[in-house]
Design a protein around this motif. Structure first.
Motif, PDB file in Angstrom:
ATOM      1  N   SER A 126      38.280  26.074  39.417  1.00 23.24           N
ATOM      2  CA  SER A 126      37.488  27.241  39.790  1.00 23.24           C
ATOM      3  C   SER A 126      37.494  28.263  38.656  1.00 23.24           C
ATOM      4  CB  SER A 126      38.034  27.904  41.071  1.00 23.24           C
ATOM      5  OG  SER A 126      39.390  28.262  40.909  1.00 23.24           O
ATOM      6  N   VAL A 127      36.444  29.072  38.632  1.00 29.29           N
ATOM      7  CA  VAL A 127      36.370  30.223  37.732  1.00 29.29           C
ATOM      8  C   VAL A 127      36.446  31.465  38.613  1.00 29.29           C
ATOM      9  CG1 VAL A 127      35.011  31.473  36.018  1.00 29.29           C
ATOM     10  CG2 VAL A 127      34.953  28.967  36.071  1.00 29.29           C
ATOM     11  N   ILE A 128      37.480  32.260  38.399  1.00 26.64           N
ATOM     12  CA  ILE A 128      37.724  33.465  39.198  1.00 26.64           C
ATOM     13  C   ILE A 128      37.458  34.678  38.311  1.00 26.64           C
ATOM     14  CG2 ILE A 128      39.433  34.758  40.536  1.00 26.64           C
ATOM     15  CD1 ILE A 128      40.978  31.977  40.692  1.00 26.64           C
ATOM     16  N   THR A 129      36.518  35.508  38.697  1.00 21.66           N
ATOM     17  CA  THR A 129      36.172  36.691  37.912  1.00 21.66           C
ATOM     18  C   THR A 129      36.554  37.949  38.676  1.00 21.66           C
ATOM     19  OG1 THR A 129      34.348  35.572  36.795  1.00 21.66           O
ATOM     20  CG2 THR A 129      34.310  37.978  36.798  1.00 21.66           C
ATOM     21  N   VAL A 130      37.332  38.808  38.026  1.00 25.12           N
ATOM     22  CA  VAL A 130      37.782  40.060  38.625  1.00 25.12           C
ATOM     23  C   VAL A 130      36.849  41.182  38.178  1.00 25.12           C
ATOM     24  CG1 VAL A 130      39.729  41.639  38.881  1.00 25.12           C
ATOM     25  CG2 VAL A 130      40.140  39.192  38.563  1.00 25.12           C
ATOM     26  N   VAL A 131      36.395  41.992  39.129  1.00 19.96           N
ATOM     27  CA  VAL A 131      35.446  43.075  38.856  1.00 19.96           C
ATOM     28  C   VAL A 131      36.053  44.392  39.330  1.00 19.96           C
ATOM     29  CG1 VAL A 131      33.106  43.928  39.220  1.00 19.96           C
ATOM     30  CG2 VAL A 131      33.532  41.454  39.188  1.00 19.96           C
ATOM     31  N   ASP A 132      36.029  45.363  38.470  1.00 23.02           N
ATOM     32  CA  ASP A 132      36.579  46.693  38.770  1.00 23.02           C
ATOM     33  C   ASP A 132      35.717  47.384  39.827  1.00 23.02           C
ATOM     34  OD1 ASP A 132      37.399  49.363  38.777  1.00 23.02           O
ATOM     35  OD2 ASP A 132      37.760  49.403  36.625  1.00 23.02           O
ATOM     36  N   GLY A 133      36.341  47.712  40.979  1.00 27.76           N
ATOM     37  CA  GLY A 133      35.600  48.356  42.046  1.00 27.76           C
ATOM     38  C   GLY A 133      35.101  49.742  41.698  1.00 27.76           C
ATOM     39  N   VAL A 134      35.752  50.417  40.740  1.00 30.38           N
ATOM     40  CA  VAL A 134      35.334  51.774  40.354  1.00 30.38           C
ATOM     41  C   VAL A 134      34.264  51.734  39.272  1.00 30.38           C
ATOM     42  CG1 VAL A 134      36.100  53.954  39.343  1.00 30.38           C
ATOM     43  CG2 VAL A 134      37.561  52.762  40.982  1.00 30.38           C
ATOM     44  N   ASN A 135      34.515  50.975  38.223  1.00 29.58           N
ATOM     45  CA  ASN A 135      33.635  50.981  37.055  1.00 29.58           C
ATOM     46  C   ASN A 135      32.738  49.751  36.946  1.00 29.58           C
ATOM     47  OD1 ASN A 135      34.897  53.420  35.974  1.00 29.58           O
ATOM     48  ND2 ASN A 135      36.659  52.116  35.543  1.00 29.58           N
ATOM     49  N   GLY A 136      32.761  48.901  37.957  1.00 26.86           N
ATOM     50  CA  GLY A 136      32.053  47.635  37.869  1.00 26.86           C
ATOM     51  C   GLY A 136      30.567  47.749  37.611  1.00 26.86           C
TER      52      GLY A 136
END
Length: 365
Positions: A126-136
Motif C-alpha cells: 500500500s501507499v499511505i499518504t499523510v496530509v496536514d489537516g491545517v495546511n493541507g
C-alpha cells in the motif's frame, strides 16, 4: 515462498508522518516490522532507538527494526533480507518505507516493481499518504509534489483530525476529487488503527472477492469522471466538495476507470500498454486493474504500473466474482480519459477507425 509486504509512507513536510509512524510502531500488529527511513527525513526516531544511531540497522524499543537509506533502496532491502535469512536480525514480516516530505513516491514504486531480486522477495502492499489537516489545502495549491503524493495513495490520512469538522470536511472533499479510490481516514495525535492502513490488497493474489473490489473501487472513479467539471460536486459521504479552481495544481490530475465487457487479445492489450507508456509514460501516475485476456478466460490478469514501468503480469487462479469484465483504474496528469479509451479501443478491436490524435498523444482535455 510468501512475498513480504512493503508499504510506502509519504506526505509533505510537516504533515505528521513520523508521529503517525511512532504510533503505529507501538501497536502489537506491527511488532515484527522493519522500517526504512530516508536520511534526509525531517524528524527522526532517535528517542526510540536502543542501539547506536550510527549503526545502519538498529532495533527500536517496540521490537521493530529501523535502518537509514545511505546508498540506495535496492541495497538496503537486499541487506535487510539477507540478515533476516541469516538470523542475525529478528525475522520481520513487513517493511514500511518512510520517504522525505519533498519526495516523489514514483521512484520508490519503480524500484519495487522493476528490480528482479526485490520482486522475488517483496510485494507492494500500500501507499499511505499523510496530509496536514491545517495546511493541507494550501500545500496542495502550492506544491505539485504534494498533489502527486495524494494522487498515488491507497490510503489518505488527514492529521490533526480534532480540528473543526467543517475545515476537515473541505480538505477531505478536495482529496476525494483528486483520488476518489483511496480510503480517507482522520488521525488525532497520529492515532490510526494499523489494520486500517495496511493490506490494501493490490497484488495480494491470495486474497480475492471483496479485496479486489476494494483495490479497484471502479465505482468511485466512474463517479469522479462524471463530475470532473462540476462547480460544486459532492463527496461520496455527502459533504460539499471544494469549489473548482482552474489554478489548482491538481486541476491537471485525472482519476478515472475504464470497463470493457468483452475479452481482449493478450497481444493487443500488451501493445496498448506499450503505446500508452511510449506516448505518455511520465504522465501515467498509476494504473491498476484486472483484465479478461481472451487466451485465458478463466484466469484474470492483474496489472499494476507507475509511469513508464509495469510490474510483470500476474494471474489469479479464478475470477473474484461473477463479473468477468476488464476493469482498469487510471490516475493521470494531463491525459484525458477520452484519449486513453480511444487508444484502447483502437488496439483491441473495439474501434475500427484510425484517429491521428492517438499517434500524437493528445494533451487536450
Amino acid at each position: 515462498m510468501s512475498l513480504l509486504p512493503v508499504s510506502i509512507l509519504t506526505g509533505f513536510l510537516g504533515s505528521g508522518k513520523t508521529t503517525l509512524l511512532r504510533h503505529l510502531l507501538g501497536q502489537p500488529e506491527l511488532s515484527d516490522t522493519a522500517v526504512i527511513v530516508n536520511e534526509f527525513g525531517e524528524v527522526g526516531l532517535d528517542h526510540m532507538l536502543v542501539a547506536d544511531s550510527e549503526e545502519k540497522i538498529v532495533e527500536l524499543n517496540s521490537g521493530c527494526l529501523c535502518c537509514t537509506v545511505r546508498w540506495d533502496l535496492v541495497t538496503t532491502l537486499d541487506e535487510l533480507y539477507a540478515k533476516r535469512e541469516a538470523g542475525s536480525i529478528p525475522a520481520f514480516s513487513r517493511v514500511v518505507i518512510e520517504t522525505t516530505g519533498l519526495a516523489d513516491p514514483a521512484p520508490v514504486l519503480h524500484t519495487l516493481m522493476n528490480d528482479p531480486k526485490l520482486a522475488a522477495r517483496f510485494r507492494l502492499d500500500s501507499v499511505i499518504t499523510v496530509v496536514d489537516g491545517v495546511n493541507g489545502l494550501a500545500t496542495l495549491d502550492r506544491h505539485e509534489e504534494a498533489v502527486k503524493q495524494a494522487a498515488v495513495a491507497d490510503r489518505l490520512v488527514i492529521t490533526k483530525g480534532d480540528l473543526p469538522e467543517a475545515e476537515v470536511d473541505t480538505l477531505e472533499s478536495r482529496l476525494g476529487q483528486l483520488n476518489p479510490g483511496a480510503a480517507r481516514l482522520r488521525a488525532i495525535m497520529g492515532e490510526v488503527p494499523a489494520d486500517a492502513l495496511f493490506g490494501a490488497g493490490f497484488y495480494a493474489l491470495e486474497e480475492r472477492g471483496e479485496d479486489v473490489r476494494r483495490w479497484l473501487r471502479e465505482e468511485a472513479y466512474q463517479d469522479a469522471a462524471g463530475h470532473d467539471h462540476a462547480e460544486h460536486a459532492h463527496a461520496h459521504d455527502g459533504s460539499q466538495a471544494h469549489a473548482h479552481d482552474v489554478n489548482r495544481h491538481d486541476d491537471h490530475i485525472r482519476a478515472f476507470s475504464i470497463v470493457r465487457e468483452e475479452p481482449v487479445s493478450g497481444a493487443r492489450f500488451s501493445l496498448f500498454l506499450e503505446l500508452l507508456v511510449a506516448n505518455r509514460g511520465p504522465d501515467i501516475l498509476r494504473v491498476k486493474g484486472i483484465v479478461n485476456i481472451a487466451e485465458k478466460p478463466d484466469k484474470p490478469a492483474v496489472i499494476h504500473g507507475v509511469q513508464h514501468l509495469f510490474h510483470p503480469v500476474a494471474w489469479m487462479d479464478s475470477w473474484p466474482d461473477a463479473d468477468r469484465s476488464t476493469r482498469l483504474v487510471f490516475i493521470t496528469r494531463d491525459v484525458s480519459r477520452d484519449w486513453v479509451e480511444k487508444l484502447l479501443d483502437a488496439l483491441t478491436g473495439e474501434r475500427e477507425e484510425t484517429d491521428p490524435v492517438l499517434q500524437a498523444g493528445d494533451r487536450r482535455e
